[in-house]
Design an enzyme around this catalytic site. Structure first.
Site, PDB file in Angstrom:
ATOM      1  N   ASN A 145       0.860  -1.184   0.000  1.00  0.00           N
ATOM      2  CA  ASN A 145       0.000   0.000   0.000  1.00  0.00           C
ATOM      3  C   ASN A 145       0.898   1.237   0.000  1.00  0.00           C
ATOM      4  OD1 ASN A 145      -1.822   2.045   0.368  1.00  0.00           O
ATOM      5  ND2 ASN A 145      -2.399   1.469   2.460  1.00  0.00           N
ATOM      6  N   PRO A 146       1.062   1.902  -1.150  1.00  0.00           N
ATOM      7  CA  PRO A 146       2.005   3.020  -1.217  1.00  0.00           C
ATOM      8  C   PRO A 146       1.491   4.302  -0.576  1.00  0.00           C
ATOM      9  CG  PRO A 146       0.886   2.789  -3.316  1.00  0.00           C
ATOM     10  CD  PRO A 146       0.395   1.660  -2.444  1.00  0.00           C
ATOM     11  N   ASN A 181      -9.083  -1.244  -1.206  1.00  0.00           N
ATOM     12  CA  ASN A 181      -9.618  -2.598  -1.445  1.00  0.00           C
ATOM     13  C   ASN A 181      -9.097  -3.243  -2.730  1.00  0.00           C
ATOM     14  OD1 ASN A 181     -11.215  -2.841   0.932  1.00  0.00           O
ATOM     15  ND2 ASN A 181     -12.755  -1.504  -0.008  1.00  0.00           N
ATOM     16  N   GLY A 203       2.046  -2.577   4.844  1.00  0.00           N
ATOM     17  CA  GLY A 203       1.149  -1.470   5.143  1.00  0.00           C
ATOM     18  C   GLY A 203       0.738  -1.522   6.599  1.00  0.00           C
ATOM     19  N   GLY A 204      -0.456  -0.993   6.884  1.00  0.00           N
ATOM     20  CA  GLY A 204      -0.939  -0.967   8.257  1.00  0.00           C
ATOM     21  C   GLY A 204      -2.067  -1.939   8.502  1.00  0.00           C
ATOM     22  N   ASP A 205      -2.834  -1.664   9.541  1.00  0.00           N
ATOM     23  CA  ASP A 205      -3.912  -2.570   9.933  1.00  0.00           C
ATOM     24  C   ASP A 205      -5.014  -2.646   8.871  1.00  0.00           C
ATOM     25  OD1 ASP A 205      -2.531  -2.970  12.255  1.00  0.00           O
ATOM     26  OD2 ASP A 205      -3.677  -1.498  13.414  1.00  0.00           O
ATOM     27  N   GLY A 206      -5.261  -1.541   8.148  1.00  0.00           N
ATOM     28  CA  GLY A 206      -6.272  -1.559   7.101  1.00  0.00           C
ATOM     29  C   GLY A 206      -5.903  -2.500   5.968  1.00  0.00           C
ATOM     30  N   SER A 248       0.130   3.884   9.418  1.00  0.00           N
ATOM     31  CA  SER A 248       0.034   4.862  10.503  1.00  0.00           C
ATOM     32  C   SER A 248      -0.209   4.163  11.831  1.00  0.00           C
ATOM     33  CB  SER A 248      -1.087   5.861  10.202  1.00  0.00           C
ATOM     34  OG  SER A 248      -2.311   5.178   9.962  1.00  0.00           O
TER      35      SER A 248
END
Length: 283
Positions: A145-146, A181, A203-206, A248
């Site tokens: 996820n950039p 998504n 990436g993060g939790d998302g 984040s």
């Protein structure tokens, strides 16, 4: 730590011109400094190191060019064969080193042999043991996820993670996501998941949530289960998921390995260490 197991190899090798007894079993690589005589510093304990085979990242044979760049001073006594050529051979073992605050790093030790054949025996034997570890991934599908966090995910993967995966002999298929998504939708329909041992999200939790939802949906479709039917029993997914923190918030990664350090996470993935969701929740 694992029990030593049956001894596979035992040789006298050198580390930085100091003689060591080096032993390899199915579970441990050990090198112990040799003591020349009982009178040699009797109150100083001999230096001994051991590394679980499961935590060896890679082994490589050093070429002559790299060996010739070593500092040639009075402490390095060259071993030459009959025609005067240098017949030393070296191999380097990279392994996990545990640091403070649950962080892992890649450490290295280089062993020098007097014979090329012995060096090749050590390299092939260690590689055979690594190849026999079924929990290690060989091929990974990676989603980056950039846009998450500080927009550093692509840089983190390319500079810190990809070199470690390559060193460990892991092939990767990398997809940089273009929209929210994207990873979920790709896993649902287009991903050839049978070609991979696991899925890694950078990436993060998302991003992790996207991967979970995409894999759960895809697994049900492949197993003939209707994911929209509340009465259906969901089929378990056999693919493991790895997380490289670059968002984040990295709460899930911190809960599983104890730190949000990308190198630590990459090394956990390489050695095949895994936790079930229930274990991670109570970590």
């Amino acid at each position: 730590m694992d029990r030593p197991g049956r001894l596979l190899l035992l040789s006298e090798l050198c580390v930085r011109n100091v003689a060591y007894d080096v032993a390899l079993s199915r579970f441990l690589l050990t090198w112990k400094r040799r003591v020349s005589s009982p009178m040699y510093r009797p109150f100083r304990p001999s230096l001994s190191h051991s590394v679980p085979v499961s935590e060896i990242i890679s082994v490589r044979e050093e070429d002559k060019e790299s060996g010739s760049r070593r500092k040639d001073d009075s402490t390095w006594k060259k071993i030459k064969d009959g025609d005067g050529t240098d017949c030393r051979k070296s191999f380097t073992v990279s392994y996990v080193e545990r640091c403070r605050q649950h962080r892992w790093r890649c450490a290295e030790v280089t062993f020098t042999c007097t014979e090329g054949a012995l060096c090749q025996t050590w390299v092939s034997s260690i590689r055979e043991q690594l190849a026999s570890i079924s929990s290690r991934p060989r091929s990974l599908l990676v989603y980056i996820n950039p846009y998450g966090g500080k927009c550093q995910a692509k840089h983190i993967f390319e500079q810190k993670v990809a070199p470690l995966f390559a060193q460990a002999g892991i092939s990767t298929h990398v997809i940089v996501t273009d929209y929210a998504n994207h990873a979920r939708d790709h896993l649902r329909t287009d991903a050839e998941i049978n070609k991979f041992d696991g899925v890694v999200c950078v990436g993060g939790d998302g991003m992790f949530s996207e991967i979970i939802h995409g894999l759960v949906w895809r697994t049900q479709i492949d197993c003939g289960v209707d994911p929209n039917c509340p009465d259906e029993t969901l089929s378990p997914c056999s693919l493991r998921i790895g997380i490289i923190p670059a968002g984040s918030t990295d709460c899930i990664c911190f809960a599983t390995v104890g730190t949000n350090d990308p190198i630590t996470s990459a090394l956990h993935i390489i050695v095949g260490q895994s936790q079930s969701p229930s274990t991670a929740a109570h970590h």
